[in-house]
Design a protein around this motif. Structure first.
Motif, PDB file in Angstrom:
ATOM      1  N   ASP A  39       6.984  -9.312  -9.599  1.00 12.03           N
ATOM      2  CA  ASP A  39       8.166  -9.391 -10.469  1.00 12.03           C
ATOM      3  C   ASP A  39       7.797  -9.199 -11.943  1.00 12.03           C
ATOM      4  N   GLY A  40       7.028  -8.179 -12.194  1.00 12.36           N
ATOM      5  CA  GLY A  40       6.690  -7.816 -13.568  1.00 12.36           C
ATOM      6  C   GLY A  40       5.526  -8.596 -14.168  1.00 12.36           C
ATOM      7  N   LYS A  41       5.040  -9.607 -13.461  1.00 11.25           N
ATOM      8  CA  LYS A  41       3.941 -10.419 -14.000  1.00 11.25           C
ATOM      9  C   LYS A  41       2.621 -10.054 -13.311  1.00 11.25           C
ATOM     10  N   GLN A  42       1.611  -9.741 -14.124  1.00  8.03           N
ATOM     11  CA  GLN A  42       0.328  -9.344 -13.550  1.00  8.03           C
ATOM     12  C   GLN A  42      -0.336 -10.509 -12.799  1.00  8.03           C
ATOM     13  N   ILE A  43      -0.704 -10.278 -11.560  1.00  8.95           N
ATOM     14  CA  ILE A  43      -1.364 -11.357 -10.810  1.00  8.95           C
ATOM     15  C   ILE A  43      -2.794 -10.996 -10.406  1.00  8.95           C
ATOM     16  N   GLU A  44      -3.128  -9.715 -10.484  1.00 12.55           N
ATOM     17  CA  GLU A  44      -4.475  -9.322 -10.057  1.00 12.55           C
ATOM     18  C   GLU A  44      -4.897  -8.043 -10.767  1.00 12.55           C
ATOM     19  N   GLU A  45      -6.192  -7.954 -11.079  1.00 10.81           N
ATOM     20  CA  GLU A  45      -6.732  -6.717 -11.658  1.00 10.81           C
ATOM     21  C   GLU A  45      -8.151  -6.542 -11.135  1.00 10.81           C
ATOM     22  N   VAL A  46      -8.399  -5.402 -10.496  1.00 10.03           N
ATOM     23  CA  VAL A  46      -9.756  -5.152  -9.991  1.00 10.03           C
ATOM     24  C   VAL A  46     -10.232  -3.760 -10.378  1.00 10.03           C
ATOM     25  N   GLU A  47     -11.545  -3.650 -10.451  1.00 15.65           N
ATOM     26  CA  GLU A  47     -12.172  -2.361 -10.734  1.00 15.65           C
ATOM     27  C   GLU A  47     -12.188  -1.526  -9.451  1.00 15.65           C
ATOM     28  N   ILE A  48     -11.863  -0.255  -9.556  1.00 18.60           N
ATOM     29  CA  ILE A  48     -12.077   0.652  -8.424  1.00 18.60           C
ATOM     30  C   ILE A  48     -13.253   1.529  -8.826  1.00 18.60           C
ATOM     31  N   GLU A  49     -14.283   1.498  -8.034  1.00 14.94           N
ATOM     32  CA  GLU A  49     -15.455   2.312  -8.373  1.00 14.94           C
ATOM     33  C   GLU A  49     -15.165   3.794  -8.157  1.00 14.94           C
ATOM     34  N   SER A  50     -16.016   4.628  -8.734  1.00 11.88           N
ATOM     35  CA  SER A  50     -15.804   6.080  -8.658  1.00 11.88           C
ATOM     36  C   SER A  50     -15.543   6.525  -7.218  1.00 11.88           C
ATOM     37  N   MET A  51     -14.723   7.544  -7.083  1.00  7.98           N
ATOM     38  CA  MET A  51     -14.344   7.998  -5.750  1.00  7.98           C
ATOM     39  C   MET A  51     -14.461   9.510  -5.665  1.00  7.98           C
ATOM     40  N   GLN A  52     -15.194   9.991  -4.686  1.00 10.92           N
ATOM     41  CA  GLN A  52     -15.364  11.437  -4.508  1.00 10.92           C
ATOM     42  C   GLN A  52     -14.054  12.084  -4.082  1.00 10.92           C
ATOM     43  N   MET A  53     -13.919  13.353  -4.377  1.00  9.51           N
ATOM     44  CA  MET A  53     -12.682  14.035  -3.969  1.00  9.51           C
ATOM     45  C   MET A  53     -12.576  14.048  -2.450  1.00  9.51           C
ATOM     46  N   GLY A  54     -11.356  13.822  -2.001  1.00 13.12           N
ATOM     47  CA  GLY A  54     -11.101  13.789  -0.562  1.00 13.12           C
ATOM     48  C   GLY A  54     -11.326  12.430   0.073  1.00 13.12           C
ATOM     49  N   TYR A  55     -12.025  11.544  -0.636  1.00 12.72           N
ATOM     50  CA  TYR A  55     -12.341  10.240  -0.067  1.00 12.72           C
ATOM     51  C   TYR A  55     -11.251   9.215  -0.354  1.00 12.72           C
ATOM     52  N   GLY A  56     -11.172   8.197   0.504  1.00 11.30           N
ATOM     53  CA  GLY A  56     -10.203   7.125   0.312  1.00 11.30           C
ATOM     54  C   GLY A  56     -10.876   5.771   0.432  1.00 11.30           C
ATOM     55  N   ARG A  57     -10.142   4.739   0.083  1.00 13.80           N
ATOM     56  CA  ARG A  57     -10.683   3.383   0.164  1.00 13.80           C
ATOM     57  C   ARG A  57      -9.521   2.428   0.409  1.00 13.80           C
ATOM     58  N   VAL A  58      -9.809   1.386   1.165  1.00 15.48           N
ATOM     59  CA  VAL A  58      -8.782   0.361   1.383  1.00 15.48           C
ATOM     60  C   VAL A  58      -9.224  -0.908   0.668  1.00 15.48           C
ATOM     61  N   LEU A  59      -8.340  -1.444  -0.171  1.00 16.92           N
ATOM     62  CA  LEU A  59      -8.637  -2.705  -0.866  1.00 16.92           C
ATOM     63  C   LEU A  59      -7.839  -3.803  -0.183  1.00 16.92           C
ATOM     64  N   MET A  60      -8.511  -4.908   0.119  1.00 22.63           N
ATOM     65  CA  MET A  60      -7.823  -5.992   0.820  1.00 22.63           C
ATOM     66  C   MET A  60      -7.907  -7.274   0.010  1.00 22.63           C
ATOM     67  N   PHE A  61      -6.774  -7.893  -0.177  1.00 24.33           N
ATOM     68  CA  PHE A  61      -6.722  -9.180  -0.885  1.00 24.33           C
ATOM     69  C   PHE A  61      -6.075 -10.188   0.044  1.00 24.33           C
ATOM     70  N   SER A  62      -6.652 -11.373   0.083  1.00 25.22           N
ATOM     71  CA  SER A  62      -5.957 -12.371   0.887  1.00 25.22           C
ATOM     72  C   SER A  62      -5.807 -13.652   0.080  1.00 25.22           C
ATOM     73  N   ASN A  63      -4.706 -14.292   0.338  1.00 24.68           N
ATOM     74  CA  ASN A  63      -4.389 -15.599  -0.257  1.00 24.68           C
ATOM     75  C   ASN A  63      -4.452 -15.630  -1.780  1.00 24.68           C
ATOM     76  N   ILE A  64      -3.719 -14.708  -2.399  1.00 20.34           N
ATOM     77  CA  ILE A  64      -3.551 -14.799  -3.853  1.00 20.34           C
ATOM     78  C   ILE A  64      -2.430 -15.814  -4.088  1.00 20.34           C
ATOM     79  N   TRP A  65      -2.712 -16.802  -4.892  1.00 20.39           N
ATOM     80  CA  TRP A  65      -1.717 -17.855  -5.108  1.00 20.39           C
ATOM     81  C   TRP A  65      -0.639 -17.374  -6.063  1.00 20.39           C
ATOM     82  N   ILE A  66       0.604 -17.512  -5.676  1.00 19.65           N
ATOM     83  CA  ILE A  66       1.750 -17.101  -6.489  1.00 19.65           C
ATOM     84  C   ILE A  66       2.486 -18.355  -6.947  1.00 19.65           C
ATOM     85  N   SER A  67       2.757 -18.428  -8.247  1.00 19.55           N
ATOM     86  CA  SER A  67       3.389 -19.651  -8.748  1.00 19.55           C
ATOM     87  C   SER A  67       4.892 -19.697  -8.469  1.00 19.55           C
ATOM     88  N   GLN A  68       5.511 -18.463  -8.379  1.00 13.58           N
ATOM     89  CA  GLN A  68       6.959 -18.463  -8.199  1.00 13.58           C
ATOM     90  C   GLN A  68       7.381 -18.949  -6.814  1.00 13.58           C
TER      91      GLN A  68
END
Ligand code: ZN
Length: 315
Positions: A255-284
């Protein structure tokens, strides 16, 4: 894909050439006589070029896949163990394509984009000798483009034509072009010296290389799951651009409020990556939407695909 040639046809042609040469001389003397003794009017020869477009009226795709190109318009090559004549033919072919397109070719000692090898063996295919072979050897599927990362050419027959037609034909295969059904086109599968490159080939090359060689990070897919005040979320990111992407950042907003910020390391063309986050605490107490954004400090083919949002329904 290979290109073939008709050996007997060629023999016949050289015989025919002598006959035609003689006829030509007779014609020249005849015309001179005509000119000297009947000095009025003029005689014109007009050379009407044959229809040389890639497609014969039917709109056929000219490349193996859509929008095939090398990452850059400067393309490197290495010629390995070829005779002087074939080396010369190949270099002429590069100059030929360079002359009419935005492409530039340069020679390197290793790590080449195009490898040219030579071979003297006489191989047959479908009753005809193989003159040469060529094509992309590594293609990566991007977003808008199918990216050629490496190509190879095998020159078998030396070209007897004024233009190095076999080398040009194979080079065009490496650049993604298929065979044409038009026997006047250089991409026809049986070579002959009169074949030419239609303007449509040059146009397609220039069009497909208009886009700058840039990376393009895309958020492909997201999923989120909220349990009580804990958010778990998966994000799939892919580089669908023409170049490797250096480090970037992924930011998640609730809802417009930043809750997470992570670095994505360099990525070769054609390649993909899945980022997984679990149990980020939300105050709302309740959430309406989650927004994901990739921030880069480099230019991309498209920045609009760096953002995605999902609405969380009331439950
Ligand atoms: Zn071919």
């Amino acid at each position: 894909m290979f290109i073939k040639y008709d050996y007997e046809e060629e023999e016949k042609k050289s015989g025919l050439k002598i006959v035609l040469g003689l006829l030509f001389l007779i014609l020249v003397f005849g015309l001179l006589t005509f000119y000297w003794f009947v000095p009025r009017g003029g005689v014109y020869f007009e050379n009407v070029p044959a229809h040389s477009n890639f497609s014969l009226g039917v709109s056929a795709s000219m490349q193996f896949y859509e929008n095939m190109r090398f990452p850059e318009k400067k393309i490197s090559y290495k010629i390995d163990d070829c005779s002087l004549q074939k080396t010369y033919n190949m270099k002429q072919a590069f100059e030929f394509i360079e002359g009419d397109t935005v492409l530039e070719f340069y020679e390197v000692l290793d790590d080449e984009d195009i490898l040219i090898i030579c071979d003297e063996t006489r191989e047959m295919n479908g009753g005809l000798f193989i003159a040469g072979e060529g094509g992309p050897t590594n293609i990566t599927q991007g977003g808008e483009f199918n990216i050629i990362q490496h190509g190879q050419i095998r020159l078998i027959k030396e070209s007897n034509c004024k233009n190095p037609n076999i080398a040009i034909h194979e080079l065009l295969h490496v650049l993604g072009f298929e065979h044409s059904l038009n026997r006047n086109n250089i991409m026809y599968n049986i070579t002959n010296c009169d074949q030419i490159i239609g303007p449509d080939i040059f146009e397609l090359i220039d069009n497909v290389y208009v886009a700058e060689s840039l990376p393009d990070l895309l958020i492909e897919k997201v999923s989120a799951n909220l349990e009580g005040k804990y958010l778990s979320t998966n994000i799939s990111i892919r580089n669908i651009g023409l170049k490797d992407a250096s480090d970037s950042k992924l930011i998640i907003f609730v809802d417009g409020k930043q809750i997470e910020e992570v670095e994505i390391e360099s990525m070769q063309m054609g390649y993909g990556r899945v980022l997984m986050f679990s149990n980020i605490w939300i105050s709302q107490l309740r959430i309406d939407e989650i927004e994901y954004e990739i921030r880069t400090e480099f230019s991309e083919l498209d920045k609009k695909n760096n953002k995605i949002e999902i609405k969380i329904g009331d439950d």
